[in-house]
Each structure stands twice: as structure tokens, then as C-alpha cells.
Design a protein around this motif. Structure first.
Motif, PDB file in Angstrom:
ATOM      1  N   MET A 312      -0.051  -4.846 -10.475  1.00  0.00           N
ATOM      2  CA  MET A 312      -1.445  -4.723 -10.057  1.00  0.00           C
ATOM      3  C   MET A 312      -1.556  -4.677  -8.532  1.00  0.00           C
ATOM      4  N   ALA A 313      -0.761  -5.502  -7.860  1.00  0.00           N
ATOM      5  CA  ALA A 313      -0.778  -5.498  -6.394  1.00  0.00           C
ATOM      6  C   ALA A 313      -0.284  -4.156  -5.863  1.00  0.00           C
ATOM      7  N   GLY A 314       0.723  -3.567  -6.535  1.00  0.00           N
ATOM      8  CA  GLY A 314       1.229  -2.261  -6.117  1.00  0.00           C
ATOM      9  C   GLY A 314       0.173  -1.175  -6.247  1.00  0.00           C
ATOM     10  N   CYS A 315      -0.581  -1.210  -7.333  1.00  0.00           N
ATOM     11  CA  CYS A 315      -1.665  -0.231  -7.508  1.00  0.00           C
ATOM     12  C   CYS A 315      -2.726  -0.388  -6.419  1.00  0.00           C
ATOM     13  N   ALA A 316      -3.063  -1.635  -6.095  1.00  0.00           N
ATOM     14  CA  ALA A 316      -4.049  -1.884  -5.033  1.00  0.00           C
ATOM     15  C   ALA A 316      -3.524  -1.427  -3.676  1.00  0.00           C
ATOM     16  N   MET A 317      -2.206  -1.622  -3.436  1.00  0.00           N
ATOM     17  CA  MET A 317      -1.598  -1.209  -2.175  1.00  0.00           C
ATOM     18  C   MET A 317      -1.705   0.306  -1.993  1.00  0.00           C
ATOM     19  N   ALA A 318      -1.472   1.034  -3.058  1.00  0.00           N
ATOM     20  CA  ALA A 318      -1.532   2.503  -2.974  1.00  0.00           C
ATOM     21  C   ALA A 318      -2.958   3.029  -2.891  1.00  0.00           C
ATOM     22  N   ALA A 319      -3.925   2.228  -3.353  1.00  0.00           N
ATOM     23  CA  ALA A 319      -5.306   2.714  -3.444  1.00  0.00           C
ATOM     24  C   ALA A 319      -6.145   2.447  -2.199  1.00  0.00           C
ATOM     25  N   LEU A 335      -5.986  -8.062  -2.826  1.00  0.00           N
ATOM     26  CA  LEU A 335      -5.186  -7.979  -4.050  1.00  0.00           C
ATOM     27  C   LEU A 335      -3.785  -7.464  -3.753  1.00  0.00           C
ATOM     28  N   ALA A 336      -3.680  -6.495  -2.831  1.00  0.00           N
ATOM     29  CA  ALA A 336      -2.380  -5.907  -2.504  1.00  0.00           C
ATOM     30  C   ALA A 336      -1.447  -6.915  -1.841  1.00  0.00           C
ATOM     31  N   PHE A 337      -1.991  -7.691  -0.901  1.00  0.00           N
ATOM     32  CA  PHE A 337      -1.132  -8.594  -0.127  1.00  0.00           C
ATOM     33  C   PHE A 337      -1.147 -10.034  -0.650  1.00  0.00           C
ATOM     34  N   GLY A 338      -2.182 -10.407  -1.413  1.00  0.00           N
ATOM     35  CA  GLY A 338      -2.240 -11.766  -1.949  1.00  0.00           C
ATOM     36  C   GLY A 338      -1.947 -11.865  -3.424  1.00  0.00           C
ATOM     37  N   GLY A 339      -2.026 -10.731  -4.127  1.00  0.00           N
ATOM     38  CA  GLY A 339      -1.872 -10.757  -5.577  1.00  0.00           C
ATOM     39  C   GLY A 339      -0.467 -11.032  -6.055  1.00  0.00           C
ATOM     40  N   THR A 340       0.528 -10.840  -5.180  1.00  0.00           N
ATOM     41  CA  THR A 340       1.918 -11.089  -5.584  1.00  0.00           C
ATOM     42  C   THR A 340       2.303 -12.557  -5.463  1.00  0.00           C
ATOM     43  N   ALA A 341       1.375 -13.403  -5.015  1.00  0.00           N
ATOM     44  CA  ALA A 341       1.726 -14.801  -4.732  1.00  0.00           C
ATOM     45  C   ALA A 341       2.332 -15.506  -5.931  1.00  0.00           C
ATOM     46  N   ILE A 342       1.797 -15.256  -7.122  1.00  0.00           N
ATOM     47  CA  ILE A 342       2.279 -15.998  -8.286  1.00  0.00           C
ATOM     48  C   ILE A 342       3.672 -15.557  -8.722  1.00  0.00           C
ATOM     49  N   ALA A 343       4.133 -14.393  -8.241  1.00  0.00           N
ATOM     50  CA  ALA A 343       5.465 -13.934  -8.645  1.00  0.00           C
ATOM     51  C   ALA A 343       6.560 -14.816  -8.061  1.00  0.00           C
ATOM     52  N   ILE A 344       6.295 -15.462  -6.915  1.00  0.00           N
ATOM     53  CA  ILE A 344       7.350 -16.220  -6.245  1.00  0.00           C
ATOM     54  C   ILE A 344       7.743 -17.474  -7.032  1.00  0.00           C
ATOM     55  N   PRO A 345       6.810 -18.388  -7.374  1.00  0.00           N
ATOM     56  CA  PRO A 345       7.244 -19.551  -8.158  1.00  0.00           C
ATOM     57  C   PRO A 345       7.725 -19.176  -9.552  1.00  0.00           C
ATOM     58  N   LEU A 346       7.092 -18.166 -10.159  1.00  0.00           N
ATOM     59  CA  LEU A 346       7.462 -17.822 -11.528  1.00  0.00           C
ATOM     60  C   LEU A 346       8.851 -17.199 -11.607  1.00  0.00           C
TER      61      LEU A 346
END
Length: 440
Positions: A312-319, A335-346
Motif C-alpha cells: 500500500m505504501a508503494g502504491c501511495a509512493m508512485a501516486a 502513507l508512502a513514508f509512514g505506512g511501512t512502519a509496521i513492517a519493521i517490528p513484524l
């Protein structure tokens, strides 16, 4: 039972009794550690415009300086990961933060491209193992079934670091010059190191202190690293790191030069983006726990969550470069720069599921080392694209399209590959004993 058979049995080692207050003190120290870590990373980007103006730097040169942070970042993360099996977390985190303080000093003596690069290379070498080793240290204080919230808080320190650093460092730069921010961060790092040396100790869930001795179980690293879960976790980390490296290196300059924001407005926007990421991180723990309590597998509760977030963050980055309305554009940037936050702990949590505790620090170092490679490529590539495009705006657009494509690909690969339950069975870890004591 023969002596030979008896010697082969797991040795029962009494684990120290868990101390809830000490566990949460360590948690607070590690959150502060991550705050300082990300403030250090952010300072060059926040000072990008005055530094480029004072030293007359091209976008490519600035991008090279920014990328130099990652020259030794992955290598050091890998090496320190293996050292963590022999050296305590107390010593490792202390040495890291002392080096952070030292790395800020060269530009205070002489501000040139070589000194900027030297400081960033040294800082990157010391910060390469920071996230993985602080997570490893944290896991020594919390049992597996209670790691979701501590993991989110640890990574939340990263978002909090940017949230705090953006206005504070910008205030220092505007009021006292960009060098003042480097000086303050050096002092803060040194103070944390001294406090950690006094209170930081390895916890009762260290592999050396498991109740059944199962923490001593070891598997070939090749076998662990080639599991779909570990490869998928690396992919999600890679996609998130691409966005993160652009956030530190180029987002402040983009907001100021392309969206005509003042330094204060840019700092506020970055703080809002970091706050959005922090909210996501705080929401991930109860979300994951709720899914697991309903019987949802780790693949879907943790693996799918991180994969979809990166997509989802990638789609926002491109848009967002193609959106003219300021409100929707800022939402997409967040969303592009903050939406990936949860990927780090998970991605740490899913990796930990298929790794014996005795090898966790080393594998975390490998995963972090590979997953953070975008920091070596993305900032310089972006600067090159800006310099070679017909206009700066066109260069930024191309760079964000490339980033979006990388993130979408990484997230899709992670979604397909992360299958902890399957890999646990294949590695023979399904019967691995775990510590019975809990905290809280």
C-alpha cells in the motif's frame, strides 16, 4: 541411561526470576536508544538545504554523502549479529552509542565533503546493528508470547525519534546553525551510553538461561536463511527501508524545494508523518494479538500485515507526485513514508518464529544487513535522477516511481513467501521447548 546418552540430553539451567520493573526499564532505555538512533539518521536530511547551500553541493554529491551512511551499515549489522552470540547486549549497545557520539564530531572541526562522509560512514557502521541488536536485547526480557507490544514500542522509538528530531533539530539549525544539531546529538548519545552501562543487563530470556536448555539448539544458517519466512521478511524489510532511506535523505528537501514549504512547515509535516507511523505501530500490537486470539495463523496475522503495508505504501509512493491537490497529496505522502512502519517490528517477529534463540542475534543481523541495503542505493540514485532530469520535479517524480515499484514488488514477494507454520515444521522446531515464566 549411559553416560554418553545422558550427556546428550538437554541440561536444565535455572533461569533468573523475571523482574517486571527491570524489564520495562530496559524497554524505556531501548525506546530512548531508538529515538537517538533515528535523530542521528535524520540530522543530515533536516540540514540538507543549508549544508548544500554553504558547501555548494550538487544533488548527486549530496546523495552520495547520504548514501555513504550505508557503506558499512549492512556489513557491521552482519558482523555484530554474530558477535552477539558471544558478547552481551549491554556491551554492544554501549559501544554503539559511544561511537555515535564520536561520529558527530568531524564536521564540528571542519565542514567539508570528506568530513561529512567520514562522519556518516562511521555513524552508519555503528548504527547498522542498532535495530536488530536492541530488539535482540529486548527479547531477553520478554517471553515469546508477550513480544508484540515491546516490539512495537521498540520500533515506535524510531518514529518518535523523527517526530521529536524534526522540530527540535530544525529549531537548532535555524537558531544556532546546522553544526549545533550535531553537537547536541553527540552529547545526548554519550549520556545514554553512560546510563545504559549502569542499568543495562541481559534478561532471563537470554538463550543461556532457558529452563530446559532448548535455547542451545542450533541449525545450519543456510537452512534457516533459505526458508520462505526469512526471505519474505527480508523482502518486506527491503521495501520498507527504501522508503525510510528516502524519508531521511530527500523528503525534507522535497517538501522545501518542490512544495515550497518553510523549514518550520517542513519539520511539522515530517513530524505528522512520523506520528502517523507511531500510531500504526501502537495499533499493531493489539491487532496482531487479536488475530492470534481468534486462531489466525502467524502467516496471516503478522506476515500478511507487513506485506500489505509495504504494498500500500508503494502504491501511495508512485501516486502522490501526480496529485495536485495539497490535502490528498499530503495524505498519500504520509502513507508512502509512514505506512511501512509496521513492517519493521513484524519482520523481526516472523523471523524469530523460525530461529532457535541461540542464533537469533546472528540471524537478526543478517536480515537487517540485507534488508537495509536500499540505504546504500536509494539516496544516491535519487540525487542522480534529479540532476539528470530535465527539471528537478521530473527527477523527483522518476525517483518516487522507482521507489514505488521496488516497494510493491518487495511486498508482493513477502506476502507469497512468509509461512512460519510451514517452516517451523520443516526445521523441526514445532516441539521446541519455551520458557514458561511470563512478565506482567
Amino acid at each position: 541411561m549411559t553416560p554418553r546418552t545422558a550427556a546428550a540430553q538437554p541440561r536444565h539451567i535455572a533461569a533468573p526470576a523475571p523482574d517486571r520493573r527491570r524489564a520495562w526499564l530496559i524497554m524505556a532505555m531501548i525506546v530512548a536508544f531508538m529515538v537517538i538512533n533515528f535523530a542521528d539518521k535524520s540530522v543530515l536530511g533536516l540540514a540538507a538545504v543549508p549544508i548544500m547551500e554553504e558547501l555548494d553541493l550538487s544533488n548527486s554529491t549530496y546523495g552520495l554523502i547520504s548514501s555513504s551512511f550505508s557503506f558499512l551499515f549492512s556489513v557491521s549489522g552482519l558482523l555484530v549479529g554474530f558477535l552477539s552470540t558471544r558478547i552481551s547486549s549491554r556491551v554492544l549497545l554501549f559501544v554503539m552509542t559511544v561511537v555515535w557520539a564520536v561520529a558527530q564530531l568531524p564536521v564540528l572541526v571542519m565542514a567539508t565533503v570528506p568530513t561529512l562522509m567520514a562522519g556518516r560512514i562511521l555513524l552508519g557502521a555503528a548504527e547498522g546493528p542498532a535495530a536488530s541488536m536492541s530488539m535482540h536485547a529486548l527479547y531477553k526480557w520478554f517471553p515469546p508470547e508477550r513480544r508484540a507490544l515491546p516490539s512495537a514500542l521498540q520500533i515506535g522509538g524510531a518514529a518518535l525519534g523523527t517526530l521529536i528530531a524534526a522540530p527540535l533539530v530544525t529549531w537548532l539549525i535555524d537558531g544556532y546553525g546546522w553544526r549545533s544539531a550535531y553537537a547536541v546529538l553527540a552529547v545526548v548519545s554519550a549520556c545514554w551510553a553512560l546510563l545504559w552501562w549502569r542499568v543495562g543487563h541481559d534478561g532471563p530470556y537470554d538463550h543461556k538461561h532457558t529452563a530446559t536448555g532448548a535455547g542451545g539448539l542450533r541449525l545450519p544458517y543456510r537452512k534457516i536463511l533459505l526458508t520462505g519466512t526469512v526471505l519474505g521478511s527480508i523482502a518486506s524489510a527491503f521495501g520498507a527501508a527504501w522508503a525510510l532511506s528516502l524519508s531521511h535523505a530527500w523528503l525534507p528537501a522535497y517538501l522545501r524545494t518542490q512544495l515550497d514549504m518553510s523549514a518550520a512547515a517542513s519539520a511539522t509535516a515530517i513530524s505528522v508523518i512520523s506520528g502517523f507511523g507511531l500510531v500504526l505501530l501502537l495499533a499493531v500490537s493489539p491487532f496482531v494479538d487479536a488475530l492470534k486470539s481468534r486462531g489466525v495463523s502467524i502467516r496471516w496475522s503478522s506476515g500478511a500485515a507487513q506485506s500489505i503495508a509495504v504494498c500500500m505504501a508503494g502504491c501511495a509512493m508512485a501516486a502522490f507526485p501526480f496529485v495536485d491537490a495539497s490535502g490528498p497529496r499530503l495524505v498519500l505522502i504520509a502513507l508512502a513514508f509512514g505506512g511501512t512502519a509496521i513492517a519493521i517490528p513484524l519482520h523481526y517477529m516472523t523471523t524469530a518464529e523460525v530461529v532457535p534463540p541461540a542464533q537469533r542475534g546472528a540471524v537478526f543481523g543478517i536480515v537487517a544487513g540485507i534488508g537495509t541495503l536500499p540505504g546504500l542505493v536509494a539516496p544516491f540514485l535519487t540525487g542522480h535522477l534529479i540532476d539528470t532530469a530535465d527539471t528537478q520535479a521530473a527527477g523527483y517524480t522518476t525517483a518516487f516511481l522507482v521507489a514505488g515499484s521496488v516497494m510493491l514488488t518487495a511486498g508482493t514477494c513477502a506476502l507469497a513467501a512468509i509461512r512460519p507454520e510451514r517452516d517451523i515444521q520443516r526445521l523441526g522446531l514445532d516441539t521446541r521447548p519455551r520458557v514458561c515464566r511470563t512478565i506482567g
